[in-house]
Motif scaffolding. Structure first.
Motif, PDB file in Angstrom:
ATOM      1  N   LEU A  11     -12.251  18.519  27.766  1.00 26.99           N
ATOM      2  CA  LEU A  11     -12.996  17.540  28.653  1.00 26.99           C
ATOM      3  C   LEU A  11     -12.181  17.120  29.763  1.00 26.99           C
ATOM      4  N   ARG A  38     -20.010  32.202  33.127  1.00 28.32           N
ATOM      5  CA  ARG A  38     -20.247  30.973  32.489  1.00 28.32           C
ATOM      6  C   ARG A  38     -21.687  30.502  32.083  1.00 28.32           C
ATOM      7  N   ALA A  40     -24.200  27.324  31.308  1.00 32.49           N
ATOM      8  CA  ALA A  40     -24.798  26.058  31.134  1.00 32.49           C
ATOM      9  C   ALA A  40     -25.751  26.117  30.293  1.00 32.49           C
ATOM     10  N   PRO A  87     -19.110  17.976  37.688  1.00 35.48           N
ATOM     11  CA  PRO A  87     -19.921  17.855  36.504  1.00 35.48           C
ATOM     12  C   PRO A  87     -20.688  19.059  36.345  1.00 35.48           C
ATOM     13  N   ASP A  89     -20.033  22.063  36.820  1.00 38.11           N
ATOM     14  CA  ASP A  89     -19.057  23.012  36.123  1.00 38.11           C
ATOM     15  C   ASP A  89     -19.108  23.352  34.567  1.00 38.11           C
ATOM     16  N   THR A  90     -19.724  22.065  34.092  1.00 37.80           N
ATOM     17  CA  THR A  90     -19.761  22.055  32.657  1.00 37.80           C
ATOM     18  C   THR A  90     -20.602  23.174  32.069  1.00 37.80           C
ATOM     19  N   GLN A 111     -15.422  25.971  25.606  1.00 34.17           N
ATOM     20  CA  GLN A 111     -16.254  25.112  26.350  1.00 34.17           C
ATOM     21  C   GLN A 111     -15.305  24.098  27.340  1.00 34.17           C
ATOM     22  N   VAL A 112     -15.988  23.878  28.401  1.00 29.34           N
ATOM     23  CA  VAL A 112     -15.441  23.348  29.630  1.00 29.34           C
ATOM     24  C   VAL A 112     -16.450  21.948  29.918  1.00 29.34           C
ATOM     25  N   THR A 113     -16.214  20.791  29.779  1.00 32.07           N
ATOM     26  CA  THR A 113     -17.067  19.598  29.950  1.00 32.07           C
ATOM     27  C   THR A 113     -16.523  18.730  31.013  1.00 32.07           C
ATOM     28  N   VAL A 114     -16.996  18.315  32.023  1.00 34.25           N
ATOM     29  CA  VAL A 114     -16.715  17.699  33.071  1.00 34.25           C
ATOM     30  C   VAL A 114     -17.354  16.238  33.188  1.00 34.25           C
ATOM     31  N   SER A 115     -16.687  15.262  33.083  1.00 38.73           N
ATOM     32  CA  SER A 115     -17.296  13.954  33.247  1.00 38.73           C
ATOM     33  C   SER A 115     -17.279  13.237  34.604  1.00 38.73           C
TER      34      SER A 115
END
Length: 116
Positions: A11, A38, A40, A87, A89-90, A111-115
């Motif tokens: 994250l 990737r 999503a 975001p 890119d999540t 997992q990549v999560t962008v806030s």
């Protein structure tokens, strides 16, 4: 057979950076190109970056200014440096090996999560 293990996801806030790693083992000599894909939620899996056995790289148009793929042959590892994360890119990021006999191998994903 080729085995791939990804790491480095997590994250992160928008604007940050991550470096994903893909450790390669098995029949490494059979690999023609290494790629990062990737996926999503609700979308198809798509390739974002690739690097050939000779070191030539290619990128999806949407990420080419922010993503960098590289490889360390001594460590049998491929990296994906992601800068200026957004975001959108999540996603789950998958390492992929494409062999000379046109076979695909996949890692389990990270997992990549962008806030925002």
């Amino acid at each position: 057979q080729v085995q791939l293990v990804e790491s480095g996801g997590g994250l992160v806030q928008a604007g940050g950076s991550l470096r994903l790693s893909c450790a390669i083992s098995g029949s490494i000599f059979s690999i023609n190109q290494m790629n990062w894909y990737r996926q999503a939620p609700g979308k198809q899996r798509g390739m974002v970056a690739g690097i050939t056995s000779s070191g030539r790289t290619n990128y999806a148009e949407s990420v080419k200014d922010r993503f960098t793929i590289s490889r360390d042959n001594a460590k049998n590892t491929v990296y994906l440096q992601i800068n200026s994360l957004k975001p959108e890119d999540t996603a789950v990021y998958y390492c992929n090996a494409y062999s000379f006999i046109k076979r695909h191998y996949w890692g389990q994903g990270t997992q990549v999560t962008v806030s925002s």
